[in-house]
Design a protein around this motif. Structure first.
Motif, PDB file in Angstrom:
ATOM      1  N   LYS A  19      64.412  15.672  47.521  1.00 36.82           N
ATOM      2  CA  LYS A  19      65.406  16.554  48.132  1.00 36.82           C
ATOM      3  C   LYS A  19      64.955  18.014  48.067  1.00 36.82           C
ATOM      4  O   LYS A  19      65.043  18.747  49.066  1.00 36.82           O
ATOM      5  N   LEU A  20      64.447  18.432  46.915  1.00 37.52           N
ATOM      6  CA  LEU A  20      64.023  19.821  46.752  1.00 37.52           C
ATOM      7  C   LEU A  20      62.846  20.160  47.666  1.00 37.52           C
ATOM      8  O   LEU A  20      62.823  21.220  48.304  1.00 37.52           O
ATOM      9  N   LEU A  21      61.862  19.269  47.747  1.00 37.28           N
ATOM     10  CA  LEU A  21      60.693  19.524  48.597  1.00 37.28           C
ATOM     11  C   LEU A  21      61.071  19.542  50.072  1.00 37.28           C
ATOM     12  O   LEU A  21      60.544  20.348  50.856  1.00 37.28           O
ATOM     13  N   LEU A  22      61.991  18.661  50.480  1.00 33.05           N
ATOM     14  CA  LEU A  22      62.461  18.681  51.870  1.00 33.05           C
ATOM     15  C   LEU A  22      63.162  19.994  52.185  1.00 33.05           C
ATOM     16  O   LEU A  22      62.965  20.579  53.258  1.00 33.05           O
ATOM     17  N   ASN A  23      63.980  20.458  51.245  1.00 32.52           N
ATOM     18  CA  ASN A  23      64.709  21.714  51.460  1.00 32.52           C
ATOM     19  C   ASN A  23      63.788  22.920  51.518  1.00 32.52           C
ATOM     20  O   ASN A  23      64.197  23.985  51.994  1.00 32.52           O
ATOM     21  N   ASN A  24      62.553  22.749  51.042  1.00 36.90           N
ATOM     22  CA  ASN A  24      61.586  23.847  51.083  1.00 36.90           C
ATOM     23  C   ASN A  24      60.548  23.661  52.185  1.00 36.90           C
ATOM     24  O   ASN A  24      59.495  24.294  52.157  1.00 36.90           O
ATOM     25  N   GLY A  25      60.865  22.791  53.147  1.00 33.66           N
ATOM     26  CA  GLY A  25      60.062  22.718  54.361  1.00 33.66           C
ATOM     27  C   GLY A  25      58.885  21.774  54.357  1.00 33.66           C
ATOM     28  O   GLY A  25      58.079  21.789  55.294  1.00 33.66           O
ATOM     29  N   TYR A  26      58.764  20.939  53.338  1.00 31.13           N
ATOM     30  CA  TYR A  26      57.637  20.009  53.290  1.00 31.13           C
ATOM     31  C   TYR A  26      57.937  18.737  54.082  1.00 31.13           C
ATOM     32  O   TYR A  26      59.089  18.323  54.213  1.00 31.13           O
ATOM     33  N   GLU A  27      56.886  18.142  54.604  1.00 28.22           N
ATOM     34  CA  GLU A  27      56.989  16.846  55.271  1.00 28.22           C
ATOM     35  C   GLU A  27      56.683  15.778  54.233  1.00 28.22           C
ATOM     36  O   GLU A  27      55.602  15.762  53.649  1.00 28.22           O
ATOM     37  N   ILE A  28      57.638  14.886  54.012  1.00 22.34           N
ATOM     38  CA  ILE A  28      57.561  13.945  52.887  1.00 22.34           C
ATOM     39  C   ILE A  28      57.490  12.501  53.369  1.00 22.34           C
ATOM     40  O   ILE A  28      58.247  12.085  54.248  1.00 22.34           O
ATOM     41  N   CYS A  29      56.596  11.739  52.749  1.00 25.40           N
ATOM     42  CA  CYS A  29      56.579  10.292  52.912  1.00 25.40           C
ATOM     43  C   CYS A  29      56.827   9.670  51.541  1.00 25.40           C
ATOM     44  O   CYS A  29      56.078   9.939  50.595  1.00 25.40           O
ATOM     45  N   VAL A  30      57.885   8.886  51.430  1.00 23.92           N
ATOM     46  CA  VAL A  30      58.242   8.234  50.169  1.00 23.92           C
ATOM     47  C   VAL A  30      57.846   6.762  50.243  1.00 23.92           C
ATOM     48  O   VAL A  30      58.213   6.064  51.185  1.00 23.92           O
ATOM     49  N   VAL A  31      57.103   6.305  49.244  1.00 32.40           N
ATOM     50  CA  VAL A  31      56.750   4.896  49.130  1.00 32.40           C
ATOM     51  C   VAL A  31      57.645   4.275  48.068  1.00 32.40           C
ATOM     52  O   VAL A  31      57.737   4.790  46.949  1.00 32.40           O
ATOM     53  N   CYS A  32      58.320   3.175  48.422  1.00 31.27           N
ATOM     54  CA  CYS A  32      59.258   2.569  47.493  1.00 31.27           C
ATOM     55  C   CYS A  32      59.198   1.044  47.607  1.00 31.27           C
ATOM     56  O   CYS A  32      58.566   0.496  48.514  1.00 31.27           O
ATOM     57  N   ARG A  33      59.884   0.363  46.691  1.00 29.81           N
ATOM     58  CA  ARG A  33      59.923  -1.104  46.692  1.00 29.81           C
ATOM     59  C   ARG A  33      61.106  -1.646  47.477  1.00 29.81           C
ATOM     60  O   ARG A  33      61.049  -2.744  48.005  1.00 29.81           O
ATOM     61  N   ASN A  34      62.198  -0.867  47.535  1.00 24.19           N
ATOM     62  CA  ASN A  34      63.432  -1.325  48.155  1.00 24.19           C
ATOM     63  C   ASN A  34      63.874  -0.325  49.216  1.00 24.19           C
ATOM     64  O   ASN A  34      64.401   0.735  48.906  1.00 24.19           O
ATOM     65  N   LEU A  35      63.668  -0.663  50.500  1.00 25.07           N
ATOM     66  CA  LEU A  35      63.973   0.265  51.587  1.00 25.07           C
ATOM     67  C   LEU A  35      65.464   0.575  51.671  1.00 25.07           C
ATOM     68  O   LEU A  35      65.859   1.722  51.903  1.00 25.07           O
ATOM     69  N   ALA A  36      66.311  -0.434  51.467  1.00 28.01           N
ATOM     70  CA  ALA A  36      67.753  -0.227  51.567  1.00 28.01           C
ATOM     71  C   ALA A  36      68.249   0.708  50.467  1.00 28.01           C
ATOM     72  O   ALA A  36      69.043   1.619  50.711  1.00 28.01           O
ATOM     73  N   LYS A  37      67.757   0.495  49.242  1.00 29.38           N
ATOM     74  CA  LYS A  37      68.150   1.348  48.120  1.00 29.38           C
ATOM     75  C   LYS A  37      67.661   2.769  48.335  1.00 29.38           C
ATOM     76  O   LYS A  37      68.370   3.734  48.039  1.00 29.38           O
ATOM     77  N   ALA A  38      66.439   2.907  48.866  1.00 26.53           N
ATOM     78  CA  ALA A  38      65.883   4.234  49.122  1.00 26.53           C
ATOM     79  C   ALA A  38      66.713   4.982  50.158  1.00 26.53           C
ATOM     80  O   ALA A  38      66.968   6.178  50.029  1.00 26.53           O
TER      81      ALA A  38
END
Length: 296
Positions: A19-38
């Protein structure tokens, strides 16, 4: 615009950081195990992508890394659901990351005070081995070693607050003498933001601990005070705690594990070997100012 790849960016701490990095203008890719939970844990944002991959498939990891400038690894296991989980997630995966990041910045989350507890805790031993793998393979790493992390949805203060709802007592494992130095999730997120934005930090290790050392017993007393519950604090010797943890593990209830009992034999505070994150101009937040807001 820097593109940041976060492994484990949808969990408790990862949500703060993403959340903090998005609010500061970064483009983020999150890798996770559970897409629905993410999707539930993260806010929708035009600069956010969520992916699910096999993190041990080196070609997939390598391809994702190639598209990003900064790599953040928050993946860790608190207990082993399957044999060798600690080895896989704490050692093998960090080694894969370090191998393919080359000169790209790699920020890795480890754990505080594992040097001593690694003598008897497999969690600590593998966490330490993961640090060494990164130091040996990466050319541009930053390792952060936090004490217990607090914040909304944390798995420490909330856990014992939930237990106090139905249990007439709370266990003082080993007498409750173990010391912790709770650190706010948002303070860690702010430190990572600074490390992403600055090129002044390379191949360094930081600790992340709060402004107060507090015993396990004092933490439980604080939780009961905040939640206005009267519960007995019952001393539970380490041997009995390990026996009960073994039974829980056999029943696949991961409330307490034998390895976690081992960790409680050692203080989780700084020995002053590395700089704390407040050296990055972070104003540390005391747990007493935050925890009551979400426990109440």
């Amino acid at each position: 615009m820097n593109k940041i790849l976060i492994f484990g960016g949808s969990g408790f701490l990862g949500s703060f950081i993403t959340k903090l990095l998005l609010n500061n203008g970064y483009e983020i890719c999150v890798v996770c195990r559970n897409l629905a939970k993410a999707a539930d844990n993260l806010i929708q944002h035009k600069n956010l992508t969520i992916k699910k991959i096999d993190i041990f498939a080196e070609d997939s990891v390598k391809a994702l890394i190639a598209k990003h400038d900064i790599i953040i690894n928050l993946i860790g296991k608190l207990y082993e659901e399957k044999r060798n989980d600690f080895q896989k997630y704490h050692v093998d995966f960090p080694r894969i990351l370090a191998t393919y990041t080359k000169n790209k910045k790699l920020i890795h989350l480890s754990a505080l005070a594992i040097e001593n507890s690694s003598k008897s805790s497999f969690y600590a031993k593998t966490k330490l081995a993961g640090e060494q793998a990164i130091i040996q393979e990466s050319k541009n790493y930053i390792i952060i070693k936090p004490s217990i992390i607090f914040g909304e949805n944390d798995n420490f203060f909330n856990l014992f607050a939930r237990i106090s709802k139905f249990s007439p007592f709370l266990p003082l494992i080993g007498g409750g003498k173990t010391l912790f130095s709770p650190i706010y999730a948002e303070d860690i997120a702010n430190s990572i933001l600074i490390l992403c934005e600055s090129s002044n930090y390379k191949n360094q290790i930081f600790e992340a601990y709060g402004d107060e050392n507090v015993s396990f017993k004092e933490i439980l007393e604080f939780i009961l005070q905040v939640t206005r519950k009267k519960r007995m604090l019952v001393t539970l010797p380490f041997k009995i705690a390990k026996f009960e943890a073994k039974i829980l593990h056999f029943c696949k209830i991961y409330l307490l594990t034998e390895d976690q009992v081992e960790l409680l034999k050692y203080d989780n505070i700084s020995k002053g070997k590395y700089n704390n994150i407040n050296s990055l101009k972070i104003n540390l937040t005391n747990y007493k100012n935050i925890v009551p807001n979400y426990l109440k």
